[in-house]
Design a protein around this motif. Structure first.
Motif, PDB file in Angstrom:
ATOM      1  N   ASN A  46      14.223   6.592  -8.606  1.00 60.94           N
ATOM      2  CA  ASN A  46      15.514   5.935  -8.412  1.00 60.94           C
ATOM      3  C   ASN A  46      16.607   6.562  -9.260  1.00 60.94           C
ATOM      4  O   ASN A  46      17.781   6.578  -8.874  1.00 60.94           O
ATOM      5  N   GLU A 100       7.091   8.243  -0.539  1.00 60.09           N
ATOM      6  CA  GLU A 100       6.099   7.214  -0.222  1.00 60.09           C
ATOM      7  C   GLU A 100       4.673   7.757  -0.229  1.00 60.09           C
ATOM      8  O   GLU A 100       3.704   7.015  -0.416  1.00 60.09           O
ATOM      9  N   LEU A 174       4.598  -1.389   4.881  1.00 58.39           N
ATOM     10  CA  LEU A 174       5.758  -0.871   4.148  1.00 58.39           C
ATOM     11  C   LEU A 174       5.717   0.643   4.065  1.00 58.39           C
ATOM     12  O   LEU A 174       6.756   1.312   4.173  1.00 58.39           O
ATOM     13  N   THR A 177       7.072   2.133   7.143  1.00 58.76           N
ATOM     14  CA  THR A 177       8.520   1.993   7.339  1.00 58.76           C
ATOM     15  C   THR A 177       9.316   2.955   6.450  1.00 58.76           C
ATOM     16  O   THR A 177      10.541   3.019   6.568  1.00 58.76           O
ATOM     17  N   ASN A 179      10.003   2.677   3.408  1.00 53.03           N
ATOM     18  CA  ASN A 179      10.843   1.966   2.446  1.00 53.03           C
ATOM     19  C   ASN A 179      10.243   2.192   1.052  1.00 53.03           C
ATOM     20  O   ASN A 179       9.460   1.382   0.549  1.00 53.03           O
ATOM     21  N   ASN A 181      11.418   2.198  -2.076  1.00 56.68           N
ATOM     22  CA  ASN A 181      11.711   1.276  -3.171  1.00 56.68           C
ATOM     23  C   ASN A 181      10.879   0.004  -3.087  1.00 56.68           C
ATOM     24  O   ASN A 181      10.240  -0.399  -4.060  1.00 56.68           O
ATOM     25  N   LEU A 182      10.892  -0.623  -1.925  1.00 58.33           N
ATOM     26  CA  LEU A 182      10.131  -1.863  -1.768  1.00 58.33           C
ATOM     27  C   LEU A 182       8.636  -1.598  -1.915  1.00 58.33           C
ATOM     28  O   LEU A 182       7.915  -2.380  -2.544  1.00 58.33           O
ATOM     29  N   LEU A 183       8.172  -0.481  -1.352  1.00 55.07           N
ATOM     30  CA  LEU A 183       6.764  -0.112  -1.471  1.00 55.07           C
ATOM     31  C   LEU A 183       6.381   0.090  -2.937  1.00 55.07           C
ATOM     32  O   LEU A 183       5.359  -0.419  -3.401  1.00 55.07           O
ATOM     33  N   TRP A 185       7.902  -0.954  -5.800  1.00 59.54           N
ATOM     34  CA  TRP A 185       7.960  -2.152  -6.636  1.00 59.54           C
ATOM     35  C   TRP A 185       6.853  -3.135  -6.287  1.00 59.54           C
ATOM     36  O   TRP A 185       6.260  -3.764  -7.185  1.00 59.54           O
ATOM     37  N   LEU A 186       6.549  -3.268  -5.000  1.00 55.42           N
ATOM     38  CA  LEU A 186       5.464  -4.174  -4.609  1.00 55.42           C
ATOM     39  C   LEU A 186       4.102  -3.624  -5.040  1.00 55.42           C
ATOM     40  O   LEU A 186       3.206  -4.385  -5.408  1.00 55.42           O
ATOM     41  N   LYS A 187       3.960  -2.299  -4.992  1.00 52.77           N
ATOM     42  CA  LYS A 187       2.705  -1.693  -5.448  1.00 52.77           C
ATOM     43  C   LYS A 187       2.462  -2.013  -6.913  1.00 52.77           C
ATOM     44  O   LYS A 187       1.339  -2.334  -7.321  1.00 52.77           O
TER      45      LYS A 187
END
Length: 225
Positions: A46, A100, A174, A177, A179, A181-183, A185-187
């Motif tokens: 990021n 990703e 995810l 897709t 994504n 960032n979402l992947l 942080w969720l990981k």
């Protein structure tokens, strides 16, 4: 021994065996070793928006964990497995240029791990028992001599299949897709909590299981002088 004392001894032995769960999975330090590199990757990505910089940052942290454990003369099993996974993910991400892909080996490993857990339970060689047996000193006596522990280890193994299986179910869509960032942080968010839940459930199951039957140890005779 009176019944009350016998029951107290049984409970103590069961608790001692249950307490080995955290040890088997590397303790809190092992969980940190496996989780922080993923956090460093997504933060660095990021900031820099460069896959290679993020990959090298995560790999460097994993290597640092290994060096720190070696310096303290601690086991490097969990740190080394972590650095291998990070190195593989970093290599794939740098080759493809897709951030990703850094998480792809971990996702595939999680799927394979759940399949192996399920297969071991079906084969009556539950992986939780295989892992904990040498630590508790029972080795594999639970298979033939202690059916109550076989049942407990089988139940615990299926609990791991369900709990750890939730991660790829949530994360793979995810990944598809793109994504990142979402992947990412969720990981990280799904790193330690499911592991702690699985260990807690295993601990609760083993608390109620019969105590382990210690495997016999052959005394080695001293060589004649």
């Amino acid at each position: 021994m009176d019944p009350a004392a016998a029951e107290a001894a049984r409970r103590a032995a069961s608790k001692e065996a249950a307490d080995t769960v955290l040890q088997a999975f590397g303790g809190v330090r092992g969980m940190i070793d496996m989780t922080l590199p993923g956090l460093v990757f997504i933060v660095t990505y990021n900031v820099t928006h460069q896959v290679s910089a993020a990959a090298w940052a995560a790999l460097g942290l994993s290597a640092l964990f290994v060096v720190a454990r070696l310096a303290r003369r601690e086991t490097i099993q969990h740190a080394f497995s972590g650095v291998f996974g990070v190195a593989l993910g970093a290599w794939i991400a740098m080759k493809s240029g897709k951030a990703e892909d850094f998480y792809l080996p971990g996702l595939l490993w999680n799927v394979g791990y759940c399949i192996a857990l399920a297969a071991s339970a079906l084969a009556r060689w539950p992986m939780i028992g295989v892992m904990l047996g040498p630590i508790t000193g029972e080795m594999f006596t639970w298979r033939k001599e202690n059916p109550g522990r076989l049942a407990a280890y089988t139940k615990a193994t299926w609990a791991w299949v369900v709990i750890m299986g939730l991660k790829p179910v949530i994360l793979f869509p995810l990944y598809l897709t793109h994504n990142v960032n979402l992947l990412g942080w969720l990981k990280v968010a799904l790193g330690i909590p499911p592991l702690l839940l699985a260990m807690y459930v295993t601990w609760q199951i083993l608390l109620k299981a019969p105590p382990p039957i210690k495997a016999p140890v052959d005394d080695e005779e001293e060589p004649a002088k």
